[in-house]
Design an enzyme around this catalytic site. Structure first.
Site, PDB file in Angstrom:
ATOM      1  N   THR B  17       0.912  -1.184   0.100  1.00  0.00           N
ATOM      2  CA  THR B  17       0.005   0.041  -0.021  1.00  0.00           C
ATOM      3  C   THR B  17       0.876   1.303   0.047  1.00  0.00           C
ATOM      4  OG1 THR B  17      -0.259  -0.130   2.463  1.00  0.00           O
ATOM      5  CG2 THR B  17      -1.980  -1.183   1.352  1.00  0.00           C
ATOM      6  N   LYS B  43      -3.760  -3.475   7.524  1.00  0.00           N
ATOM      7  CA  LYS B  43      -4.715  -3.342   6.273  1.00  0.00           C
ATOM      8  C   LYS B  43      -5.155  -4.684   5.882  1.00  0.00           C
ATOM      9  CE  LYS B  43      -3.013   1.156   5.082  1.00  0.00           C
ATOM     10  NZ  LYS B  43      -2.583   2.210   4.324  1.00  0.00           N
ATOM     11  N   GLU B 102      16.500   0.454  -0.268  1.00  0.00           N
ATOM     12  CA  GLU B 102      17.682   1.239   0.080  1.00  0.00           C
ATOM     13  C   GLU B 102      17.839   1.729   1.425  1.00  0.00           C
ATOM     14  OE1 GLU B 102      18.968   3.981  -3.436  1.00  0.00           O
ATOM     15  OE2 GLU B 102      20.871   4.445  -2.203  1.00  0.00           O
ATOM     16  N   TYR B 163      20.148  -1.095 -16.868  1.00  0.00           N
ATOM     17  CA  TYR B 163      19.156  -0.517 -17.635  1.00  0.00           C
ATOM     18  C   TYR B 163      19.709  -0.122 -19.166  1.00  0.00           C
ATOM     19  CZ  TYR B 163      16.271  -0.076 -13.410  1.00  0.00           C
ATOM     20  OH  TYR B 163      15.730  -0.304 -12.055  1.00  0.00           O
ATOM     21  N   GLU B 213      31.297  -3.189  -9.914  1.00  0.00           N
ATOM     22  CA  GLU B 213      31.757  -1.679  -9.602  1.00  0.00           C
ATOM     23  C   GLU B 213      32.874  -1.936  -8.582  1.00  0.00           C
ATOM     24  OE1 GLU B 213      28.085  -0.185  -8.651  1.00  0.00           O
ATOM     25  OE2 GLU B 213      28.132  -0.283  -6.458  1.00  0.00           O
ATOM     26  N   HIS B 251      26.254   4.145  -3.819  1.00  0.00           N
ATOM     27  CA  HIS B 251      25.887   2.674  -3.227  1.00  0.00           C
ATOM     28  C   HIS B 251      26.829   2.745  -1.900  1.00  0.00           C
ATOM     29  CE1 HIS B 251      24.841   1.142  -7.404  1.00  0.00           C
ATOM     30  NE2 HIS B 251      23.680   1.529  -6.744  1.00  0.00           N
TER      31      HIS B 251
END
Lengths: 378, 294
Positions: B17, B43, B102, B163, B213, B251
């Site tokens: 939600t 909920k 994150e 991406y 990386e 990061h």
């Protein structure tokens, strides 16, 4: 977040570690007064977020308060690895029989906190790891149980034979782990842990880094941040929730995503340029963030050109384009801006930017090469 | 074929939600992912409408699993509660937990990871974009429109850089079996080798792109594994050649400490182990073309 030695000492004292007294001075007169209170024979230590303080002349022994004043005069204002010393720690000079190393850090391979201890203290532990790896004992800690009594004892016996010293060192291990876990440290280090001629174990240096992700839950620790120890641009970026690192080049970079931001900087270098910064603007197309980013980048007098590299996935390129147009209406920017947008709604985005008079591209290589060429001629 | 998820995946969304959870649930359902349950404490009993689907919401993962047979979960819970949500998911018996969140404190993650491992579940992330198996489903936030079905497996520590690489492959007509983002944090549940193992076992994956990386030594260990175990070509890329030492580059895990975590070192070890290294993101596509004889 790195904190100063005197702040790390405060954390250590709270955890019960045997830390000698001491305080910080920002003027030579304060240093002299403190030295008097501490009995005259003191060490004056530069408080900067960098290693190699001793080699740079930032740590000096004084045999009198007057001498402490003189050392403070020399050290305050000194530049060590590009950082200006604004505070010195005054602490009593200890007589030393032996020096050991004790540290706890997050070991990525073991995926847990891990102790490193060595009887070879007072030196660079990475150098010991290379030249004499057997002199280091590593003990991973299961986060569910914490440091276990036998682990603390094992490490203490690795450092000392005398049962009295072993007893004190065992306690030090537990206290250091408490400091490490209570303050969400990524590193907590005592180098050196000394033994005095009287047989007392003491932590006479303290180095602590705090996990940035834990700071929101630890306001007392977060208050240790020393904004004087970082460039103003990094302070402003943090307040705007932008991930930013200042560098020395002239191509200002503004990118969405940390990996793509690094790859963009690397591509600037590939085409013969130098990036002025790392900046991850995140998934947001909020004009306020774009304004903050542009203000930070243009405040750097080295910057000759601004380079946007946006990959629209979830982020829509037209939203970012509108953010850039809006931002440049709000602040006056003389520096030319080169923009690359690709992905979701790129056609609309390119139209918005061209209408507003920007150079817009869809190829990452093309925009970086063009921006680098411009910076070289400017 | 695909790795980690397929058409039998029955997904529960933790934090359905919330702003991110609701947006990405719509996207996942639209793509054809079988989202069977949502979980938001307080909920329970409500439902989440996505397209023509009405997804029941539960207070706890236990109830969600019992009622719907969910076998995987995705976590969009804010950082302060995310490690708890990860452990709750593992305790409920799902096989796969994908943590998008994150900013989870590292010491929270060391506890959560030890717990998940004991329960025998696979954790992907945290601080990751999740994964997509084009044509079969997606779990997480990877934009579906940049992917297409095909023979290349993609594994990466990054989001938008992945991406970029996937988009270029797709534009060149080269599809993917599965694209996996393993996350940019120091403590992550699934590493490069786990993904390489899965790609090696997948008969449809004919080449792999591995995007690393700065920081840590996961890439170096993966490179040695590639040399010892893989017959299909692997193309590598390492971000952060211009990153200064000792600084966190966005990061939490992207920080050079000591000489092992630098881009130069990782590139050197990649090349030593027979991995073709792309110098620019665009070279990834060209090296894959070459590797596949296209």
């Amino acid at each position: 977040m790195d904190i100063h030695e005197y702040q790390a000492k405060e954390i250590f004292i709270k955890a019960g570690l045997p830390v000698p007294p001491g305080d910080v001075a920002t003027t030579p007169a304060e240093a002299e007064t403190l030295a008097k209170e501490l009995g005259g024979r003191v060490v004056v230590k530069a408080q900067v977020h960098t290693g190699g303080r001793g080699k740079a002349g930032g740590v000096k022994l004084a045999s009198s308060p007057e001498e402490a004043r003189g050392h403070a005069e020399a050290i305050l204002g000194m530049s060590i690895n590009g950082l200006t010393v604004q505070k010195v720690l005054i602490t009593p000079a200890e007589d030393i029989s032996s020096e050991a190393y004790v540290g706890v850090l997050i070991d990525r391979k073991k995926q847990s906190a891990t102790f490193m201890v060595s009887p070879e203290g007072g030196v660079d532990i990475e150098a010991v790891a290379e030249t004499n790896p057997d002199a280091i004992l590593r003990v991973p800690v299961d986060p569910r149980y914490g440091l276990l009594p036998h682990q603390a004892y094992r490490m203490a016996t690795f450092l000392y034979e005398d049962p009295k010293l072993v007893k004190q060192a065992t306690r030090v291990m537990h206290q250091l782990y408490t400091a490490f876990s209570d303050n969400s440290c990524s590193l907590a280090e005592i180098n050196p842990l000394i033994v005095t001629p009287e047989g007392d174990v003491k932590a006479i240096d303290a180095k602590v880094s705090i996990d940035d992700n834990a700071l929101p839950a630890l306001p007392e620790v977060a208050a240790y941040r020393d904004t004087d120890a970082e460039p103003p641009s990094e302070t402003k970026a943090r307040e705007a929730a932008l991930s930013f690192v200042k560098l020395d080049g002239n191509v200002g970079c503004c990118v969405n995503g940390a990996g793509l931001a690094m790859a963009t900087m690397d591509l600037v270098k590939y085409y013969g340029g130098d990036p002025a910064n790392f900046l991850d603007i995140g998934g947001s197309s909020n004009p306020d963030k774009v304004v903050a980013a542009l203000e930070i980048i243009t405040a750097d007098p080295n910057v000759k050109v601004i380079l946007f590299n946006i990959f629209g996935g979830i982020t829509r390129c037209d939203d970012v384009a509108n953010g850039i147009v809006e931002a440049t209406k709000r602040i006056d920017i003389q520096t030319p801006i080169y923009i690359r947008l690709t992905g979701t709604n790129e056609t609309e985005a390119l139209a918005i930017l061209k209408d507003a008079g920007f150079s817009a591209y869809t190829s990452m290589d093309e925009v970086v090469e063009t921006a680098v060429q411009f910076a070289a001629q400017a | 074929m695909s790795i980690f998820i397929d058409t039998s995946t029955r997904l529960a969304v933790q934090g359905i939600t919330g702003r991110d959870g609701s947006f990405h649930t719509q996207q996942m359902v639209e793509y054809g992912t079988n989202v069977v349950a949502g979980v938001t404490p307080g909920k329970g009993g409500q439902s989440f409408e996505a397209g023509d689907r009405s997804i029941p919401i539960f207070n706890t993962m236990d109830e969600a699993v019992q009622a719907t047979g969910a076998n995987a979960s995705v976590v969009y819970v804010p950082p302060a509660f995310a490690s708890g949500a990860i452990m709750e998911a593992a305790d409920s018996g799902v096989d796969l937990v994908v943590a998008i969140t994150e900013g989870i404190p590292v010491q929270d993650m060391t506890r959560a990871y030890a717990f998940v491992r004991d329960r025998g579940a696979r954790l992907l992330g945290p601080n990751c974009p999740g994964l997509i198996s084009p044509g079969k489903g997606k779990v997480g936030i990877i934009p579906a429109q940049i992917t297409t079905e095909g023979p290349v497996g993609v594994v990466s520590r990054s989001g938008t850089l992945t991406y970029e690489a996937v988009h270029q492959l797709t534009e060149a007509g080269i599809g993917q079996t599965t694209c996996v983002g393993i996350g940019g944090d120091p403590i992550i549940g699934t590493n490069f080798i786990d993904c390489l193992e899965a790609f090696t076992a997948d008969p449809d994956t004919r080449a792999v792109v591995m995007i690393g990386e700065i920081g840590g030594t996961d890439e170096q260990e993966a490179a040695a594994w590639v040399k010892a175990n893989m017959d299909i070509p692997v193309v590598g890329f390492i971000a952060g050649q211009t990153a200064p030492p000792g600084r966190t580059m966005g990061h939490a895990g992207a920080i050079i400490s000591g000489s092992a975590g630098t881009a130069e070192e990782k590139i050197r070890v990649f090349e030593e182990n027979g991995i073709a290294v792309a110098r620019r993101p665009v070279d990834i596509r060209d090296l894959i073309k070459e590797a596949l004889g296209l």
